[in-house]
Write a protein that holds these residues in place. Structure first.
Motif, PDB file in Angstrom:
ATOM      1  N   ASP A  70     -13.107   3.332  -8.730  1.00 26.08           N
ATOM      2  CA  ASP A  70     -13.614   2.346  -7.773  1.00 26.08           C
ATOM      3  C   ASP A  70     -12.925   2.448  -6.424  1.00 26.08           C
ATOM      4  O   ASP A  70     -13.347   1.807  -5.450  1.00 26.08           O
ATOM      5  CB  ASP A  70     -13.426   0.931  -8.337  1.00 26.08           C
ATOM      6  N   GLY A  71     -11.846   3.212  -6.334  1.00 25.13           N
ATOM      7  CA  GLY A  71     -11.127   3.358  -5.074  1.00 25.13           C
ATOM      8  C   GLY A  71     -10.021   4.380  -5.215  1.00 25.13           C
ATOM      9  O   GLY A  71      -9.479   4.588  -6.303  1.00 25.13           O
ATOM     10  N   ILE A  72      -9.682   5.029  -4.103  1.00 24.20           N
ATOM     11  CA  ILE A  72      -8.688   6.106  -4.102  1.00 24.20           C
ATOM     12  C   ILE A  72      -7.633   5.819  -3.038  1.00 24.20           C
ATOM     13  O   ILE A  72      -7.955   5.463  -1.895  1.00 24.20           O
ATOM     14  CB  ILE A  72      -9.348   7.470  -3.809  1.00 24.20           C
ATOM     15  N   LEU A  73      -6.373   6.017  -3.414  1.00 23.11           N
ATOM     16  CA  LEU A  73      -5.257   5.906  -2.488  1.00 23.11           C
ATOM     17  C   LEU A  73      -4.547   7.255  -2.430  1.00 23.11           C
ATOM     18  O   LEU A  73      -4.173   7.802  -3.473  1.00 23.11           O
ATOM     19  CB  LEU A  73      -4.276   4.824  -2.951  1.00 23.11           C
ATOM     20  N   ILE A  74      -4.364   7.789  -1.220  1.00 25.92           N
ATOM     21  CA  ILE A  74      -3.653   9.055  -1.045  1.00 25.92           C
ATOM     22  C   ILE A  74      -2.184   8.740  -0.799  1.00 25.92           C
ATOM     23  O   ILE A  74      -1.840   8.106   0.204  1.00 25.92           O
ATOM     24  CB  ILE A  74      -4.249   9.856   0.117  1.00 25.92           C
ATOM     25  N   ALA A  75      -1.332   9.194  -1.694  1.00 24.63           N
ATOM     26  CA  ALA A  75       0.072   8.774  -1.684  1.00 24.63           C
ATOM     27  C   ALA A  75       0.970   9.776  -0.982  1.00 24.63           C
ATOM     28  O   ALA A  75       1.887  10.357  -1.571  1.00 24.63           O
ATOM     29  CB  ALA A  75       0.560   8.523  -3.111  1.00 24.63           C
ATOM     30  N   ALA A 205       0.923  -1.826  -0.521  1.00 28.22           N
ATOM     31  CA  ALA A 205      -0.065  -2.286   0.447  1.00 28.22           C
ATOM     32  C   ALA A 205      -1.428  -1.656   0.173  1.00 28.22           C
ATOM     33  O   ALA A 205      -2.462  -2.334   0.212  1.00 28.22           O
ATOM     34  CB  ALA A 205       0.393  -1.945   1.865  1.00 28.22           C
ATOM     35  N   GLY A 206      -1.440  -0.363  -0.111  1.00 26.39           N
ATOM     36  CA  GLY A 206      -2.699   0.334  -0.343  1.00 26.39           C
ATOM     37  C   GLY A 206      -3.423  -0.140  -1.577  1.00 26.39           C
ATOM     38  O   GLY A 206      -4.652  -0.335  -1.564  1.00 26.39           O
ATOM     39  N   ILE A 207      -2.688  -0.343  -2.665  1.00 27.20           N
ATOM     40  CA  ILE A 207      -3.315  -0.818  -3.906  1.00 27.20           C
ATOM     41  C   ILE A 207      -3.921  -2.193  -3.700  1.00 27.20           C
ATOM     42  O   ILE A 207      -5.052  -2.475  -4.123  1.00 27.20           O
ATOM     43  CB  ILE A 207      -2.286  -0.830  -5.058  1.00 27.20           C
ATOM     44  N   GLN A 208      -3.201  -3.080  -3.030  1.00 25.68           N
ATOM     45  CA  GLN A 208      -3.729  -4.432  -2.848  1.00 25.68           C
ATOM     46  C   GLN A 208      -4.913  -4.455  -1.885  1.00 25.68           C
ATOM     47  O   GLN A 208      -5.865  -5.224  -2.079  1.00 25.68           O
ATOM     48  CB  GLN A 208      -2.613  -5.364  -2.399  1.00 25.68           C
ATOM     49  N   LEU A 209      -4.879  -3.618  -0.846  1.00 21.30           N
ATOM     50  CA  LEU A 209      -6.030  -3.528   0.051  1.00 21.30           C
ATOM     51  C   LEU A 209      -7.257  -2.972  -0.684  1.00 21.30           C
ATOM     52  O   LEU A 209      -8.372  -3.463  -0.496  1.00 21.30           O
ATOM     53  CB  LEU A 209      -5.691  -2.654   1.257  1.00 21.30           C
ATOM     54  N   LEU A 210      -7.049  -1.956  -1.503  1.00 20.56           N
ATOM     55  CA  LEU A 210      -8.168  -1.400  -2.277  1.00 20.56           C
ATOM     56  C   LEU A 210      -8.753  -2.445  -3.211  1.00 20.56           C
ATOM     57  O   LEU A 210      -9.987  -2.582  -3.319  1.00 20.56           O
ATOM     58  CB  LEU A 210      -7.703  -0.194  -3.085  1.00 20.56           C
ATOM     59  N   GLU A 211      -7.889  -3.174  -3.903  1.00 22.04           N
ATOM     60  CA  GLU A 211      -8.397  -4.218  -4.805  1.00 22.04           C
ATOM     61  C   GLU A 211      -9.241  -5.230  -4.035  1.00 22.04           C
ATOM     62  O   GLU A 211     -10.304  -5.652  -4.516  1.00 22.04           O
ATOM     63  CB  GLU A 211      -7.229  -4.924  -5.499  1.00 22.04           C
ATOM     64  N   LEU A 213     -10.979  -4.779  -1.245  1.00 24.03           N
ATOM     65  CA  LEU A 213     -12.263  -4.190  -0.870  1.00 24.03           C
ATOM     66  C   LEU A 213     -13.218  -4.125  -2.051  1.00 24.03           C
ATOM     67  O   LEU A 213     -14.403  -4.454  -1.933  1.00 24.03           O
ATOM     68  CB  LEU A 213     -12.036  -2.783  -0.299  1.00 24.03           C
ATOM     69  N   VAL A 214     -12.690  -3.711  -3.199  1.00 19.38           N
ATOM     70  CA  VAL A 214     -13.553  -3.580  -4.383  1.00 19.38           C
ATOM     71  C   VAL A 214     -14.026  -4.945  -4.859  1.00 19.38           C
ATOM     72  O   VAL A 214     -15.194  -5.128  -5.217  1.00 19.38           O
ATOM     73  CB  VAL A 214     -12.815  -2.813  -5.506  1.00 19.38           C
ATOM     74  N   HIS A 215     -13.137  -5.945  -4.864  1.00 19.22           N
ATOM     75  CA  HIS A 215     -13.534  -7.294  -5.284  1.00 19.22           C
ATOM     76  C   HIS A 215     -14.636  -7.854  -4.392  1.00 19.22           C
ATOM     77  O   HIS A 215     -15.488  -8.618  -4.840  1.00 19.22           O
ATOM     78  CB  HIS A 215     -12.324  -8.234  -5.255  1.00 19.22           C
ATOM     79  N   GLN A 216     -14.645  -7.460  -3.111  1.00 16.63           N
ATOM     80  CA  GLN A 216     -15.694  -7.912  -2.201  1.00 16.63           C
ATOM     81  C   GLN A 216     -16.974  -7.088  -2.320  1.00 16.63           C
ATOM     82  O   GLN A 216     -17.972  -7.397  -1.661  1.00 16.63           O
ATOM     83  CB  GLN A 216     -15.189  -7.838  -0.754  1.00 16.63           C
ATOM     84  N   GLY A 217     -16.948  -6.054  -3.131  1.00 14.91           N
ATOM     85  CA  GLY A 217     -18.120  -5.208  -3.289  1.00 14.91           C
ATOM     86  C   GLY A 217     -18.384  -4.322  -2.087  1.00 14.91           C
ATOM     87  O   GLY A 217     -19.524  -3.901  -1.856  1.00 14.91           O
ATOM     88  N   LEU A 218     -17.345  -4.002  -1.318  1.00 14.32           N
ATOM     89  CA  LEU A 218     -17.513  -3.216  -0.097  1.00 14.32           C
ATOM     90  C   LEU A 218     -17.303  -1.735  -0.376  1.00 14.32           C
ATOM     91  O   LEU A 218     -16.308  -1.337  -0.979  1.00 14.32           O
ATOM     92  CB  LEU A 218     -16.513  -3.690   0.962  1.00 14.32           C
ATOM     93  N   ARG A 219     -18.269  -0.939   0.079  1.00 14.85           N
ATOM     94  CA  ARG A 219     -18.197   0.509  -0.082  1.00 14.85           C
ATOM     95  C   ARG A 219     -18.542   1.174   1.250  1.00 14.85           C
ATOM     96  O   ARG A 219     -19.296   0.622   2.048  1.00 14.85           O
ATOM     97  CB  ARG A 219     -19.182   0.988  -1.158  1.00 14.85           C
TER      98      ARG A 219
END
Length: 256
Positions: A70-75, A205-211, A213-219
């Protein structure tokens, strides 16, 4: 919700540290860290980045092909290959540098970045400019600790990082500090307590931002330079990146 963090270097020790931080930061998401199987053990130069990007893209392509995330974070703090991964992906893709800087910018007027080697500072400067936060970034600093030294940060590494954070807090007139390496992520709370300012790590920060976005249904919208790359003949071990079924509809999405 399933989120994936891609570690573009080949260090499993770094991936293990990243996963520990992400597990603490997540709210409800299931988080998995994927480690590149080819390329350098750490990314500290343009050549390192170039060698790491193909492995990063192969992971992104596999996730998209199998609709596995559902989302990708580049570490990696240079956010290597982020535009290419966004082309291959229909889900939100964030980098830890952009995530940390945007988070820090919401905590006050100005922030400084404390990263690893001085040679990486121009890359951090380009990211600051690209994401429009140059006016809020007070200073970019290096503690001159190699990335691999942070896999199991010893007393000396911690001391050098703390000293640079303390200098930033004293000299830069800032409201927050951004840590400039995924290998520093587990030290954020400790450093924050020591310097008396919010210290932001990009993994959390990235994990929480991704969560969010996904919870809002934004793609992301798949058009312009975020459309799937057009299928074409290619040679070499990474030719599959341009012959994927994902590429067949690229042209119809390439609209303004």
């Amino acid at each position: 919700m399933k989120l994936h963090i891609i570690n573009p270097n080949t260090s499993q020790a770094m991936s293990d540290k990243i996963l520990q931080v992400a597990q603490r930061a997540r709210r409800t998401a299931d988080v998995e860290v994927l480690t590149s199987t080819q390329g350098p053990a750490s990314l500290e130069s343009h050549v390192d980045d170039a060698l790491a990007i193909p492995g990063l893209l192969l992971h992104a392509q596999a996730l998209e092909t199998h609709q596995a995330t559902d989302g990708i974070l580049i570490a990696c703090f240079g956010d290597p290959g982020i535009d290419a991964v966004r082309e291959l992906s229909s889900v939100p893709v964030l980098g830890i540098a952009e995530s940390a800087m945007r988070t820090a910018a919401m905590l006050g007027e100005r922030f400084s970045v404390v990263t690893t080697l001085a040679r990486t500072l121009p890359t951090a400067q380009r990211i600051v400019q690209r994401i429009g936060l140059a006016q809020q970034c007070a200073r970019l600093r290096a503690c001159n600790v190699p990335v691999q030294s942070l896999e199991h940060a010893d007393t000396e590494c911690r001391a050098l990082l703390l000293q640079e954070c303390q200098r930033a807090a004293k000299e830069d007139d800032i409201d927050a500090i951004v840590l400039g390496c995924a290998g520093m992520a587990d030290l954020a709370a400790e450093l924050s307590d020591a310097v008396g300012l919010p210290v932001v790590d990009g993994v959390s920060a990235g994990i929480q931002l991704l969560e969010g976005l996904v919870h809002q249904g934004l793609r992301p919208v798949k058009h312009r330079d975020h459309a799937y790359p057009a299928a074409k003949a290619a040679l070499g071990p990474y030719a599959s990146l341009l012959s994927s079924p994902l590429s067949t509809g690229a042209a119809v999405h390439d609209t303004y």
